[in-house]
Design an enzyme around this catalytic site. Structure first.
Site, PDB file in Angstrom:
ATOM      1  N   GLU A 169       0.536  -2.415  -5.118  1.00  0.00           N
ATOM      2  CA  GLU A 169      -0.444  -1.042  -5.191  1.00  0.00           C
ATOM      3  C   GLU A 169       0.578   0.199  -5.637  1.00  0.00           C
ATOM      4  O   GLU A 169       2.014   0.423  -5.352  1.00  0.00           O
ATOM      5  CB  GLU A 169      -1.859   0.137  -4.060  1.00  0.00           C
ATOM      6  N   GLU A 190      -0.700  11.397  -6.984  1.00  0.00           N
ATOM      7  CA  GLU A 190      -1.991  12.142  -5.922  1.00  0.00           C
ATOM      8  C   GLU A 190      -1.385  13.472  -5.155  1.00  0.00           C
ATOM      9  O   GLU A 190      -0.690  13.671  -5.129  1.00  0.00           O
ATOM     10  CB  GLU A 190      -2.031  11.197  -4.640  1.00  0.00           C
TER      11      GLU A 190
END
Length: 416
Positions: free
Chosen positions: A164, A169
């Site tokens: 990932e 974020e």
């Protein structure tokens, strides 16, 4: 996103906050970041459809449901234009809304919120390259926007073995901080390898560009074109690097979860994430492969093995360009630069300014990886420093070393 999978009721991941590494920004006199070998655009969505137009499903599909998404999140993801739609002004708008909790069933009961999660798993995947989006993020306690990627083999090997890459974020309680992270086997959830950058004003106040440049054995994060974090296999503590196969992209806004916490009385709804564009460019291996001489712009001389004697520890130098094997350098697919059967190598795995650049038996150590950027910087990836000539000497015999990238002609190299 940190600690998540695309499968409902997936692993409940660690609740510990990630240990973040905030890196010093590049400034005058500091090292310029290495540039990846980036080619043309291979995929893009500019979101220029008329207002009210649904998401282009030839590019994006939806994850739907309220299973908590491995993080005890509180939203139900829909495919409705109420949660994802074009605004007619060149943006995709992903909206998180407070809902009647009787309308949506979540893993913990009735969902209080809806949002959207778009992905390209069925429409587009790519290995390596530049992945970039221009986004105005939402704000508020418990709000969790993200632009990220998962390995396309997640269905067969599972998460985190698929890998990932979290490009962007933000959690609402940290309005000025962007996080970039990788997750893989042995470094997932709260143990992800992560970096961050903190700016002077809330990121939600305006649009910013979020990007990674992803090459073999290297991923570099940028905010508004400025590098703030990079990883390579040496950062993994011996764990497996799984970033060598196709990945797909995801855009979403989560509400609540183990990491950001949950909305409180200060959180206003609806919250919107505006996406101006998403663009993907190719990785050009030809930019860093093949056999060539390496000619310095400052002196016009070439990287050379002294006396064409490939002994371990030979101190690399510049010399009049010629056609001998001592100047025939091969950019190998593993990131090493080779001549006469051995590798260019920073002495004793050094990364500091002044580290000699020698010839050593190829040994698989990540410190032996170099990249020749489009700007002509021959950069040692582990050190993020440029191959330079000591004292900027221009005569035959000038010795190579590593130094902060300054853009001087002593650090500029070209194939010759």
């Amino acid at each position: 996103m940190h600690r998540t999978t695309p499968v409902r009721r997936a692993l409940a991941l660690a609740t510990a906050a990630l240990t973040t590494l905030t890196l010093t920004l590049v400034g005058p006199g500091q090292a310029e970041p290495a540039q990846a070998a980036i080619g043309g655009i291979t995929w893009q969505d500019e979101f220029n459809a008329p207002a009210g137009t649904p998401v282009d499903q030839s590019k994006w599909r939806f994850d739907i449901g309220g299973g908590g998404w491995g993080n005890n999140e509180r939203q139900y993801y829909t495919s409705s234009t109420s949660n994802a739609v074009h605004d007619g002004q060149g943006n995709l708008v992903i909206t998180a809304r407070r809902e009647n909790p009787n309308n949506y069933q979540c893993h913990y009961g009735r969902c209080e919120y809806t949002s959207a999660r778009l992905l390209t798993a069925q429409t587009f995947t790519q290995t390596y390259g530049r992945f970039e989006a221009r986004i105005k993020i939402p704000r508020g306690q418990g709000i969790w926007p993200a632009f990220w990627m998962l390995g396309n083999d997640i269905g067969s090997v599972g998460w985190p073995n698929s890998g990932e890459i979290d490009i962007m974020e933000n959690i609402g309680r940290e309005p000025t901080t962007v996080h970039g992270t990788i997750h893989g086997p042995g470094y997932s959830g709260g143990g992800g390898i992560t970096g961050s950058r903190t700016v002077g004003a809330p990121l939600a106040d305006g649009f910013h560009t979020y990007r990674v440049d992803w090459e073999p054995n290297s991923i570099i994060w940028f905010l508004d074109g400025v590098e703030f974090f990079r990883v390579d296999p040496s950062r993994l503590g011996g764990n497996r690097w799984v970033f060598d196969h196709p990945f797909f992209m995801i855009l979403n806004v989560a509400v609540g979860g183990n990491w950001p916490g949950y909305p409180d009385a200060s959180t206003q709804f609806p919250q919107q994430m505006l996406v101006d564009y998403v663009r993907v460019s190719s990785y050009v291996p030809g930019g860093n492969t093949g056999t060539t001489r390496l000619r310095q712009a400052h002196s016009g001389r070439c990287v050379d093995i002294p006396s064409a004697n490939p002994v371990d520890g030979a101190k690399l130098q510049i010399w009049d360009c010629n056609t001998t094997a001592a100047q025939q350098w091969t950019f190998a697919s593993d990131g090493t630069v080779r001549a006469m059967g051995k590798c260019m190598d920073p002495a004793w795995a050094g990364t500091a300014n002044g580290t000699e650049v020698n010839l050593v038996t190829c040994n698989g150590n990540p410190v032996q990886r170099f990249t020749l950027s489009p700007a002509g910087d021959l950069v040692n990836i582990s050190a993020n420093r440029c191959v330079d000539v000591r004292d900027r000497a221009t005569g035959n015999g000038g010795k190579l070393h590593l130094w902060d990238c300054t853009g001087h002609a002593s650090q500029k190299w070209s194939r010759y």
